[in-house]
Design a protein around this motif. Sequence first.
Motif, PDB file in Angstrom:
ATOM      1  N   UNK A  10     -24.602  92.217   6.389  1.00 35.51           N
ATOM      2  CA  UNK A  10     -25.508  93.567   6.090  1.00 35.51           C
ATOM      3  C   UNK A  10     -26.777  92.990   5.371  1.00 35.51           C
ATOM      4  N   UNK A  11     -27.678  93.209   5.808  1.00 34.06           N
ATOM      5  CA  UNK A  11     -28.997  92.568   5.353  1.00 34.06           C
ATOM      6  C   UNK A  11     -29.942  93.610   4.855  1.00 34.06           C
ATOM      7  N   UNK A  12     -30.465  93.459   3.681  1.00 35.65           N
ATOM      8  CA  UNK A  12     -31.538  94.417   3.016  1.00 35.65           C
ATOM      9  C   UNK A  12     -32.978  93.551   2.761  1.00 35.65           C
ATOM     10  N   UNK A  13     -33.697  93.824   3.445  1.00 36.28           N
ATOM     11  CA  UNK A  13     -35.286  93.264   3.353  1.00 36.28           C
ATOM     12  C   UNK A  13     -36.034  94.126   2.302  1.00 36.28           C
ATOM     13  N   UNK A  14     -36.393  93.438   1.416  1.00 32.75           N
ATOM     14  CA  UNK A  14     -37.090  94.139   0.128  1.00 32.75           C
ATOM     15  C   UNK A  14     -38.669  93.918   0.352  1.00 32.75           C
ATOM     16  N   UNK A  72     -36.637  98.781  -1.167  1.00 33.82           N
ATOM     17  CA  UNK A  72     -36.006  98.277  -0.036  1.00 33.82           C
ATOM     18  C   UNK A  72     -36.747  98.892   1.093  1.00 33.82           C
ATOM     19  N   UNK A  73     -37.284  97.929   2.067  1.00 31.62           N
ATOM     20  CA  UNK A  73     -37.939  98.359   3.157  1.00 31.62           C
ATOM     21  C   UNK A  73     -36.929  98.497   4.416  1.00 31.62           C
ATOM     22  N   UNK A  74     -36.309  97.631   4.616  1.00 31.82           N
ATOM     23  CA  UNK A  74     -35.074  97.971   5.758  1.00 31.82           C
ATOM     24  C   UNK A  74     -33.824  97.808   5.488  1.00 31.82           C
ATOM     25  N   UNK A  75     -32.657  97.987   5.876  1.00 30.89           N
ATOM     26  CA  UNK A  75     -31.502  97.868   5.805  1.00 30.89           C
ATOM     27  C   UNK A  75     -30.749  97.835   7.323  1.00 30.89           C
ATOM     28  N   UNK A 111     -27.276  96.751   9.392  1.00 30.12           N
ATOM     29  CA  UNK A 111     -25.880  96.917   9.300  1.00 30.12           C
ATOM     30  C   UNK A 111     -25.318  96.543  10.933  1.00 30.12           C
ATOM     31  N   UNK A 112     -24.610  95.546  11.008  1.00 28.48           N
ATOM     32  CA  UNK A 112     -24.164  95.200  12.200  1.00 28.48           C
ATOM     33  C   UNK A 112     -25.325  95.046  13.253  1.00 28.48           C
ATOM     34  N   UNK A 113     -26.205  94.483  12.872  1.00 23.70           N
ATOM     35  CA  UNK A 113     -27.642  94.398  13.855  1.00 23.70           C
ATOM     36  C   UNK A 113     -28.291  95.368  14.027  1.00 23.70           C
ATOM     37  N   UNK A 114     -28.264  96.558  13.473  1.00 24.51           N
ATOM     38  CA  UNK A 114     -28.931  97.854  13.870  1.00 24.51           C
ATOM     39  C   UNK A 114     -29.375  98.253  12.497  1.00 24.51           C
ATOM     40  N   UNK A 115     -30.714  98.717  12.826  1.00 24.46           N
ATOM     41  CA  UNK A 115     -31.450  99.172  11.452  1.00 24.46           C
ATOM     42  C   UNK A 115     -31.102 100.504  10.903  1.00 24.46           C
ATOM     43  N   UNK A 116     -30.575 100.751   9.985  1.00 24.56           N
ATOM     44  CA  UNK A 116     -30.070 101.856   9.513  1.00 24.56           C
ATOM     45  C   UNK A 116     -30.804 102.721   8.491  1.00 24.56           C
ATOM     46  N   UNK A 117     -31.914 101.759   7.884  1.00 20.63           N
ATOM     47  CA  UNK A 117     -32.701 102.591   7.041  1.00 20.63           C
ATOM     48  C   UNK A 117     -34.080 101.783   7.089  1.00 20.63           C
ATOM     49  N   UNK A 118     -35.320 102.290   7.206  1.00 22.52           N
ATOM     50  CA  UNK A 118     -36.561 101.764   7.256  1.00 22.52           C
ATOM     51  C   UNK A 118     -37.442 102.892   6.610  1.00 22.52           C
ATOM     52  N   UNK A 119     -38.177 102.309   5.570  1.00 28.62           N
ATOM     53  CA  UNK A 119     -38.836 102.957   4.685  1.00 28.62           C
ATOM     54  C   UNK A 119     -40.337 103.535   5.437  1.00 28.62           C
TER      55      UNK A 119
END
Length: 96
Positions: free
Chosen positions: A68-72, A83-86, A88-96
């Motif tokens: 699970x990757x978070x891009x700051x 946080x810019x993106x989260x 999970x399992x290869x799918x963007x679940x959060x985008x600022x």
Amino acid sequence: ILSNTGLDVSIMTDHPVIPVQYLPMCAGIAIKHGMKKEKALESITINPARTLGVEDRVGSIEVGKDADIVIWDNCPLELQSNVLYTIIDGKIVYKK
């Protein structure tokens, strides 16, 4: 002090007393008091994974590992970072 002498250190919160979302802040406090930034990041990623014996699956970004990757927008250990993106399992679940 332990990290600066070469020992692997893991930082944790006392969740739910100190919620787990404050883990990066705890690492940031360690930096403020002398821990090297790279060692602080390791203290909340690969070092705990090694301690738990799951470093072959998590704790660092490598092909074949669960992630699970978070891009700051800045260093995640600094309070003003967002946080810019989260992912999970290869799918963007959060985008600022």
